[in-house]
Design an enzyme around this catalytic site. Structure first.
Site, PDB file in Angstrom:
ATOM      1  N   LEU A   1      -1.138  -6.848  -7.669  1.00 12.79           N
ATOM      2  CA  LEU A   1      -1.302  -7.479  -6.429  1.00 12.79           C
ATOM      3  C   LEU A   1      -2.355  -6.373  -5.441  1.00 12.79           C
ATOM      4  O   LEU A   1      -1.923  -5.481  -5.241  1.00 12.79           O
ATOM      5  CB  LEU A   1       0.105  -7.409  -5.585  1.00 12.79           C
ATOM      6  CG  LEU A   1       0.215  -8.426  -4.200  1.00 12.79           C
ATOM      7  CD1 LEU A   1      -0.287  -9.713  -4.600  1.00 12.79           C
ATOM      8  CD2 LEU A   1       1.501  -8.451  -3.418  1.00 12.79           C
ATOM      9  N   ASP A   2      -3.503  -6.885  -5.362  1.00 15.96           N
ATOM     10  CA  ASP A   2      -4.602  -6.085  -4.998  1.00 15.96           C
ATOM     11  C   ASP A   2      -4.309  -5.217  -3.284  1.00 15.96           C
ATOM     12  O   ASP A   2      -3.271  -5.794  -2.634  1.00 15.96           O
ATOM     13  CB  ASP A   2      -5.952  -6.634  -4.666  1.00 15.96           C
ATOM     14  CG  ASP A   2      -6.064  -7.760  -3.764  1.00 15.96           C
ATOM     15  OD1 ASP A   2      -5.949  -7.276  -2.470  1.00 15.96           O
ATOM     16  OD2 ASP A   2      -6.143  -9.169  -3.962  1.00 15.96           O
ATOM     17  N   MET A   3      -5.020  -4.403  -3.350  1.00 20.10           N
ATOM     18  CA  MET A   3      -4.723  -3.296  -1.970  1.00 20.10           C
ATOM     19  C   MET A   3      -4.732  -4.203  -0.938  1.00 20.10           C
ATOM     20  O   MET A   3      -4.039  -3.960   0.242  1.00 20.10           O
ATOM     21  CB  MET A   3      -5.763  -2.246  -1.983  1.00 20.10           C
ATOM     22  CG  MET A   3      -5.476  -1.406  -0.652  1.00 20.10           C
ATOM     23  SD  MET A   3      -6.383  -0.012  -0.913  1.00 20.10           S
ATOM     24  CE  MET A   3      -7.824  -0.534  -0.487  1.00 20.10           C
ATOM     25  N   ASP A   4      -5.656  -5.178  -0.549  1.00 16.54           N
ATOM     26  CA  ASP A   4      -5.667  -5.915   0.584  1.00 16.54           C
ATOM     27  C   ASP A   4      -4.727  -7.140   0.685  1.00 16.54           C
ATOM     28  O   ASP A   4      -4.685  -7.864   1.598  1.00 16.54           O
ATOM     29  CB  ASP A   4      -7.283  -6.493   0.710  1.00 16.54           C
ATOM     30  CG  ASP A   4      -8.181  -5.444   0.816  1.00 16.54           C
ATOM     31  OD1 ASP A   4      -7.802  -4.424   1.353  1.00 16.54           O
ATOM     32  OD2 ASP A   4      -9.268  -5.509   0.209  1.00 16.54           O
TER      33      ASP A   4
END
Length: 247
Positions: free
Chosen positions: A106-109
């Site tokens: 789940l990407d950082m953003d």
């Protein structure tokens, strides 16, 4: 004891999925009895000294496993350590007292539901390309997508040389000058939804994963975690009883 493949050793220990173990072995980051391991290597799990990430991994095939649902905030990377010094999800589950690993990415953003576990076999199952549990997202995009843009989002894309599966996309509301979309995927390529939206001229303002199959984020506070119920674990493993219902 009968020898097993090194990849299975990591899965039995709940440290890495089989595919993740293969990558770490190929990268030369695993040692067996002081020597760099090789792909396909077999070992006696009870007598071999296996080292990974600077630590000796002890064989624990029957140890109790932990299954965690974390409400990941934005700004945290989905890894246990980061060479760039960024905040990691590992810091959010330190109070658990055991080492658990993210299932997928789940990407950082992005924020929302992230599963974490020390059950390597379950991680392998949930990250396998043929796994059929859908992932549900709420995606806020700038402006109001045209019917043509929405239709294109539903069709396969080619990302990193791979053709994605079709997605389910539908508008569910508006917030000022933005539109809220419900998106359902059966896979999770790197930053897939953001790249899909970019390809059709849409800018993502916020991306939240709200469910994996019937496992939902619910009202869990941001940055907090909870243990999955036995019924939820059985559902994810695909061996729940017919009457089982984690919701």
């Amino acid at each position: 004891m009968e020898e097993i493949r090194l990849q299975k050793f990591f899965t039995d220990c709940g440290v890495l999925s089989r595919r993740a173990a293969e990558k770490e072995i190929e990268a030369g980051r695993v040692r067996v009895n002081g020597e760099v391991a090789h792909t396909g290597q077999k070992i006696d799990p009870e007598s071999a000294k296996v080292e990974y990430a600077g630590k000796v991994i002890h064989y624990r095939p029957n140890a109790a496993r932990h299954y965690i649902l974390l409400h990941k905030p934005r700004g945290f990377v989905t890894t246990l350590s980061d060479e760039k010094g960024r905040q990691t999800v590992a810091t959010l589950v330190e109070s658990l007292g055991v080492r658990v690993y993210p299932v997928g990415r789940l990407d950082m953003d992005s924020d929302g539901l992230l599963l974490m576990t020390d059950d390597g076999a379950l991680t392998e199952r949930l990250t396998h390309p043929k796994h059929e549990i859908p992932k549900h997202y709420r995606v806020t995009v700038q402006g109001h997508p045209t019917p043509e843009q929405l239709e294109r989002l539903k069709r396969p894309f080619v990302l990193d040389g791979y053709q994605t599966l079709p997605a389910t996309v539908s508008p569910i509301g508006r917030r000022g000058g933005n539109t809220l979309l419900a998106v359902e995927l059966y896979e999770g390529r790197n930053r897939q939804i953001r790249r899909m939206c970019e390809a059709v001229g849409l800018r993502v303002v916020q991306l939240t994963r709200v469910a994996i199959g019937r496992i939902t984020l619910g009202d869990l506070p941001l940055g907090q975690y909870r243990h999955l119920t036995p019924q939820e674990v059985a559902y994810l493993k695909g061996n729940e009883s017919k009457k089982g219902d984690p919701t």
